[in-house]
Design a protein around this motif. Structure first.
Motif, PDB file in Angstrom:
ATOM      1  N   GLY A   1       0.755  -1.119  -0.068  1.00 20.26           N
ATOM      2  CA  GLY A   1       0.036   0.070   0.084  1.00 20.26           C
ATOM      3  C   GLY A   1       0.822   1.231   0.093  1.00 20.26           C
ATOM      4  N   ASP A   2       0.243   2.266   0.175  1.00 19.23           N
ATOM      5  CA  ASP A   2       0.821   3.552   0.080  1.00 19.23           C
ATOM      6  C   ASP A   2       1.625   4.177   1.615  1.00 19.23           C
ATOM      7  N   GLN A   3       1.040   3.635   2.548  1.00 20.85           N
ATOM      8  CA  GLN A   3       1.668   3.701   3.867  1.00 20.85           C
ATOM      9  C   GLN A   3       0.975   2.634   4.768  1.00 20.85           C
ATOM     10  N   ILE A   4       1.826   2.324   5.976  1.00 22.10           N
ATOM     11  CA  ILE A   4       1.234   1.557   7.060  1.00 22.10           C
ATOM     12  C   ILE A   4       1.486   2.466   8.157  1.00 22.10           C
ATOM     13  N   ILE A   5       0.393   2.659   8.886  1.00 16.00           N
ATOM     14  CA  ILE A   5       0.209   3.456  10.498  1.00 16.00           C
ATOM     15  C   ILE A   5       0.321   2.284  11.310  1.00 16.00           C
TER      16      ILE A   5
ATOM     17  N   PRO B   1       6.002   4.747   4.845  1.00 14.72           N
ATOM     18  CA  PRO B   1       5.408   4.985   3.636  1.00 14.72           C
ATOM     19  C   PRO B   1       6.194   4.138   2.545  1.00 14.72           C
ATOM     20  N   SER B   2       5.379   3.898   1.541  1.00 13.88           N
ATOM     21  CA  SER B   2       6.334   3.404   0.311  1.00 13.88           C
ATOM     22  C   SER B   2       7.218   4.559  -0.504  1.00 13.88           C
ATOM     23  N   THR B   3       8.073   3.945  -1.057  1.00 15.56           N
ATOM     24  CA  THR B   3       9.018   4.936  -1.574  1.00 15.56           C
ATOM     25  C   THR B   3       8.237   5.823  -2.736  1.00 15.56           C
ATOM     26  N   ASN B   4       7.246   5.487  -3.286  1.00 19.80           N
ATOM     27  CA  ASN B   4       6.346   6.391  -4.011  1.00 19.80           C
ATOM     28  C   ASN B   4       5.703   7.662  -3.043  1.00 19.80           C
ATOM     29  N   THR B   5       5.249   7.130  -2.000  1.00 22.04           N
ATOM     30  CA  THR B   5       4.738   8.044  -1.074  1.00 22.04           C
ATOM     31  C   THR B   5       5.645   8.869  -0.522  1.00 22.04           C
ATOM     32  N   LEU B   6       6.557   8.390  -0.159  1.00 26.24           N
ATOM     33  CA  LEU B   6       7.799   9.349   0.443  1.00 26.24           C
ATOM     34  C   LEU B   6       8.412  10.177  -0.552  1.00 26.24           C
TER      35      LEU B   6
END
Length: 317
Positions: free
Chosen positions: A227-231, A246-251
């Motif tokens: 996914g895009d990120q994990i909280i 975050p994923s690298t794309n999200t970051l």
């Protein structure tokens, strides 16, 4: 050390804020902390040791001295746990929990030259990387680290160095630095995931950077398949204060939104027991990465989340 810092600041872009930083540091050292007498005793003992020449002999930051190993070991063990390192002081090998040289190997070849630069190391721990920045030719390498124990560790190691060294660590948080363009290169390594407000952290990093300064950002990430990120709901790899992964794309999108440019992902590496391990220098709590992973599947943490993996981004203001 603060007097030496103030003197050295005069020839750098930190000269206008040096008095402010020194006063804040003095206040931080004056807190009521019951461990300070023990730490100060250790520092006093170490300062009686014959100093030596500083160098980098991978994996160790090395100090060439004929110090008494048994006495020095007793003193430095009063300052446990030693998370960052490793160090070699004469015949004494101080094998910290982390092999910092492995991270530095992943970073160093992607940097602009540090020679003559004013450099900031955010959340620097005991200054292992700050020393490497200085050895790479920085005009001044300043680490900020609010945890007082790590400041005492830095001072203990620094007192063993014979020649003047352009590395300093102050007991400050990033947000205590004036929001002024002070630094040519800024490192934030292993810090972002501990920030409740990641946007604020990125903004604070940008605020202290000169125009076209370089940011080195190293942090925990997840693969895009998760996914895009994990909280994390509670802990992550048994750490309590991990706010988001975050994923690298999200970051990359976070860095773009913060206004950074020329953003490059230069490395993604899974954390292994070779890089993070339990040693007798980390004190009574002898758990490390192998204890934080699912014993049946080392691709998962003990909580069932993706195992630690770290990315390095380099970008400019």
């Amino acid at each position: 050390m603060l007097k030496e810092f103030k003197k050295h600041c005069d020839s750098t872009s930190l000269s206008a804020v040096c008095t402010q930083l020194t006063e804040l540091s003095n206040q931080a050292f004056c807190v009521n902390n019951g461990n300070i007498p023990k730490w100060q005793s250790a520092l006093d003992d170490v300062q009686n040791t014959q100093p030596g020449k500083l160098s980098f002999k991978p994996p160790y930051i090395a100090i060439d001295t004929k110090a008494d190993v048994s006495g020095l070991t007793r003193s430095l063990k009063k300052l446990m746990p030693w998370r960052k390192g490793p160090y070699q002081i004469g015949a004494l090998q101080l094998n910290s929990e982390w092999r910092g040289d492995m991270k530095w190997d992943r970073v160093k070849n992607h940097l602009r030259p540090l020679n003559g630069k004013t450099v900031l190391d955010v959340g620097c721990g005991n200054g292992y990387f700050t020393y490497l920045m200085s050895l790479a030719g920085a005009k001044i390498a300043l680490g900020v680290e609010p945890f007082l124990l790590f400041n005492y560790q830095f001072q203990a190691i620094r007192s063993l160095i014979k020649e003047p060294i352009k590395a300093f660590v102050l007991p400050l948080k990033l947000e205590q630095l004036p929001a002024q363009p002070l630094f040519d290169t800024v490192f934030s390594m292993g810090v972002l995931y501990h920030q409740k407000d990641h946007k604020l952290h990125l903004q604070q990093l940008m605020d202290v950077m000169k125009n076209d300064a370089e940011l080195v950002l190293e942090t925990l990430i997840i693969d895009q398949q998760h996914g895009d990120q994990i909280i994390p709901e509670d802990r992550y790899a048994r750490m309590r204060n991990v706010w988001r992964l975050p994923s690298t794309n999200t970051l990359q999108s976070w860095l773009e939104a913060a206004g950074f440019k020329h953003i490059k992902l230069v490395d993604v590496t899974k954390t292994t027991p070779e890089e993070q391990r339990a040693t007798h220098w980390i004190g009574d709590n002898t758990q490390s990465i192998k204890d934080f992973l699912d014993p049946e599947n080392n691709n998962l943490t003990i909580e069932g989340l993706p195992a630690p993996k770290r990315a390095i981004f380099i970008c400019q203001k």
